[in-house]
Write a protein that holds these residues in place. Structure first.
Motif, PDB file in Angstrom:
ATOM      1  N   GLY A  82      -7.208   3.523 -42.752  1.00  0.00           N
ATOM      2  CA  GLY A  82      -7.568   4.870 -43.168  1.00  0.00           C
ATOM      3  C   GLY A  82      -8.342   5.634 -42.114  1.00  0.00           C
ATOM      4  O   GLY A  82      -8.896   6.688 -42.367  1.00  0.00           O
ATOM      5  N   ARG A  83      -8.403   5.112 -40.903  1.00  0.00           N
ATOM      6  CA  ARG A  83      -9.085   5.840 -39.837  1.00  0.00           C
ATOM      7  C   ARG A  83      -8.179   5.859 -38.622  1.00  0.00           C
ATOM      8  O   ARG A  83      -7.345   4.996 -38.444  1.00  0.00           O
ATOM      9  CB  ARG A  83     -10.424   5.219 -39.507  1.00  0.00           C
ATOM     10  CG  ARG A  83     -10.371   3.797 -39.105  1.00  0.00           C
ATOM     11  CD  ARG A  83     -11.779   3.184 -39.050  1.00  0.00           C
ATOM     12  NE  ARG A  83     -11.646   1.756 -39.062  1.00  0.00           N
ATOM     13  CZ  ARG A  83     -11.312   1.026 -38.012  1.00  0.00           C
ATOM     14  NH1 ARG A  83     -11.108   1.600 -36.857  1.00  0.00           N
ATOM     15  NH2 ARG A  83     -11.181  -0.268 -38.096  1.00  0.00           N
ATOM     16  N   LEU A  84      -8.369   6.865 -37.824  1.00  0.00           N
ATOM     17  CA  LEU A  84      -7.556   6.997 -36.632  1.00  0.00           C
ATOM     18  C   LEU A  84      -8.315   6.496 -35.421  1.00  0.00           C
ATOM     19  O   LEU A  84      -9.467   6.845 -35.230  1.00  0.00           O
ATOM     20  CB  LEU A  84      -7.220   8.477 -36.414  1.00  0.00           C
ATOM     21  CG  LEU A  84      -5.744   8.710 -36.319  1.00  0.00           C
ATOM     22  CD1 LEU A  84      -5.377   9.849 -37.207  1.00  0.00           C
ATOM     23  CD2 LEU A  84      -5.342   8.945 -34.933  1.00  0.00           C
ATOM     24  N   PRO A  85      -7.710   5.658 -34.610  1.00  0.00           N
ATOM     25  CA  PRO A  85      -8.379   5.215 -33.391  1.00  0.00           C
ATOM     26  C   PRO A  85      -8.532   6.391 -32.432  1.00  0.00           C
ATOM     27  O   PRO A  85      -7.746   7.318 -32.463  1.00  0.00           O
ATOM     28  CB  PRO A  85      -7.425   4.166 -32.825  1.00  0.00           C
ATOM     29  CG  PRO A  85      -6.111   4.465 -33.434  1.00  0.00           C
ATOM     30  CD  PRO A  85      -6.373   5.131 -34.755  1.00  0.00           C
ATOM     31  N   HIS A 118       2.789   5.890 -35.877  1.00  0.00           N
ATOM     32  CA  HIS A 118       2.090   5.432 -37.078  1.00  0.00           C
ATOM     33  C   HIS A 118       1.187   4.230 -36.787  1.00  0.00           C
ATOM     34  O   HIS A 118       0.836   3.470 -37.690  1.00  0.00           O
ATOM     35  CB  HIS A 118       3.113   5.097 -38.167  1.00  0.00           C
ATOM     36  CG  HIS A 118       3.812   6.315 -38.669  1.00  0.00           C
ATOM     37  ND1 HIS A 118       4.970   6.788 -38.098  1.00  0.00           N
ATOM     38  CD2 HIS A 118       3.496   7.179 -39.652  1.00  0.00           C
ATOM     39  CE1 HIS A 118       5.336   7.888 -38.726  1.00  0.00           C
ATOM     40  NE2 HIS A 118       4.465   8.151 -39.668  1.00  0.00           N
ATOM     41  N   ASP A 119       0.813   4.095 -35.501  1.00  0.00           N
ATOM     42  CA  ASP A 119      -0.110   3.054 -35.072  1.00  0.00           C
ATOM     43  C   ASP A 119       0.349   1.656 -35.471  1.00  0.00           C
ATOM     44  O   ASP A 119      -0.416   0.843 -35.975  1.00  0.00           O
ATOM     45  CB  ASP A 119      -1.523   3.332 -35.596  1.00  0.00           C
ATOM     46  CG  ASP A 119      -2.038   4.674 -35.124  1.00  0.00           C
ATOM     47  OD1 ASP A 119      -2.627   5.369 -35.950  1.00  0.00           O
ATOM     48  OD2 ASP A 119      -1.834   5.027 -33.954  1.00  0.00           O
ATOM     49  N   PRO A 177      -3.342   1.866 -30.539  1.00  0.00           N
ATOM     50  CA  PRO A 177      -2.270   2.538 -29.790  1.00  0.00           C
ATOM     51  C   PRO A 177      -1.936   1.921 -28.439  1.00  0.00           C
ATOM     52  O   PRO A 177      -0.761   1.768 -28.118  1.00  0.00           O
ATOM     53  CB  PRO A 177      -2.790   3.959 -29.633  1.00  0.00           C
ATOM     54  CG  PRO A 177      -3.695   4.150 -30.791  1.00  0.00           C
ATOM     55  CD  PRO A 177      -4.347   2.816 -31.025  1.00  0.00           C
ATOM     56  N   HIS A 178      -2.925   1.558 -27.632  1.00  0.00           N
ATOM     57  CA  HIS A 178      -2.605   1.014 -26.302  1.00  0.00           C
ATOM     58  C   HIS A 178      -1.902  -0.335 -26.416  1.00  0.00           C
ATOM     59  O   HIS A 178      -1.006  -0.649 -25.652  1.00  0.00           O
ATOM     60  CB  HIS A 178      -3.858   0.929 -25.429  1.00  0.00           C
ATOM     61  CG  HIS A 178      -4.876  -0.037 -25.928  1.00  0.00           C
ATOM     62  ND1 HIS A 178      -5.706   0.246 -26.989  1.00  0.00           N
ATOM     63  CD2 HIS A 178      -5.178  -1.298 -25.522  1.00  0.00           C
ATOM     64  CE1 HIS A 178      -6.496  -0.804 -27.220  1.00  0.00           C
ATOM     65  NE2 HIS A 178      -6.184  -1.739 -26.358  1.00  0.00           N
TER      66      HIS A 178
END
Length: 188
Positions: free
Chosen positions: A9-12, A72-73, A150-151
């Motif tokens: 529920g959080r974005l990096p 979408h990670d 993401p990376h």
């Protein structure tokens, strides 16, 4: 790998544009087909995808699925090849022959309305086959991908779906990745 994005529920923090926490929190990923159509319609994307298909022998649908996962990670799992086998068989048995027929008819169909109509029908069947491929890939999402920073997701995407490429093909992949990151995700 630690959880991120969709499940937490959080974005990096990744410097992504046009993404909001609300677009990822406690929701399923946006459907793949409309997302793929939206990306494909962006300037330069179709040309890059077709160049990678024709010159680097990469599958456009797998590339779109991989980019969708990244958006979408998520990252493909290490044992991806066995999970992709049925999708790849579908492509080999249906999509590639339709593409070959459509391309073979191109020169002959020019100026021949009946052949051009036949080619149009084959093109529509090819598109339906690609849509089915994307449906199959989307169905694999939970079993063939994991939440990932993401990376790390991009590393897995590169290693498992792309492999070794010439530098100019790697540049196309990077451009496609940037283009997909800059898309506003469709609302779920």
């Amino acid at each position: 790998m630690r959880s991120c994005g969709i499940l937490s529920g959080r974005l990096p923090i990744s410097g992504r544009m046009n993404k909001s926490v609300d677009s990822h929190s406690n929701r399923n990923p946006s459907p793949l087909w409309p997302w793929a159509l939206a990306l494909y319609a962006r300037p330069g994307v179709s040309e890059a995808l077709l160049a990678l298909q024709d010159k680097a022998d990469l599958d456009v649908c797998e590339l779109l699925w991989g980019l969708w996962l990244l958006a979408h990670d998520r990252a493909p799992v290490a044992e991806l090849a066995s999970r992709l086998a049925p999708v790849r068989q579908w492509r080999q048995h249906y999509t590639k022959p339709l593409r070959r027929l459509r391309r073979d008819l191109k020169a002959q169909a020019a100026g021949h309305p009946v052949l051009e109509q036949m080619r149009t029908h084959i093109k529509a069947a090819e598109l339906q086959s690609e849509r089915e491929t994307l449906r199959q890939l989307e169905a694999l999402t939970l079993s063939a991908s994991i939440p990932c920073p993401p990376h790390e997701a991009f590393k897995a995407f590169s290693r498992l779906l792309i492999g070794e490429l010439a530098p100019h093909h790697q540049a196309l992949i990077s451009q496609l990745h940037l283009e997909s990151e800059n898309m506003v995700p469709p609302s779920c």
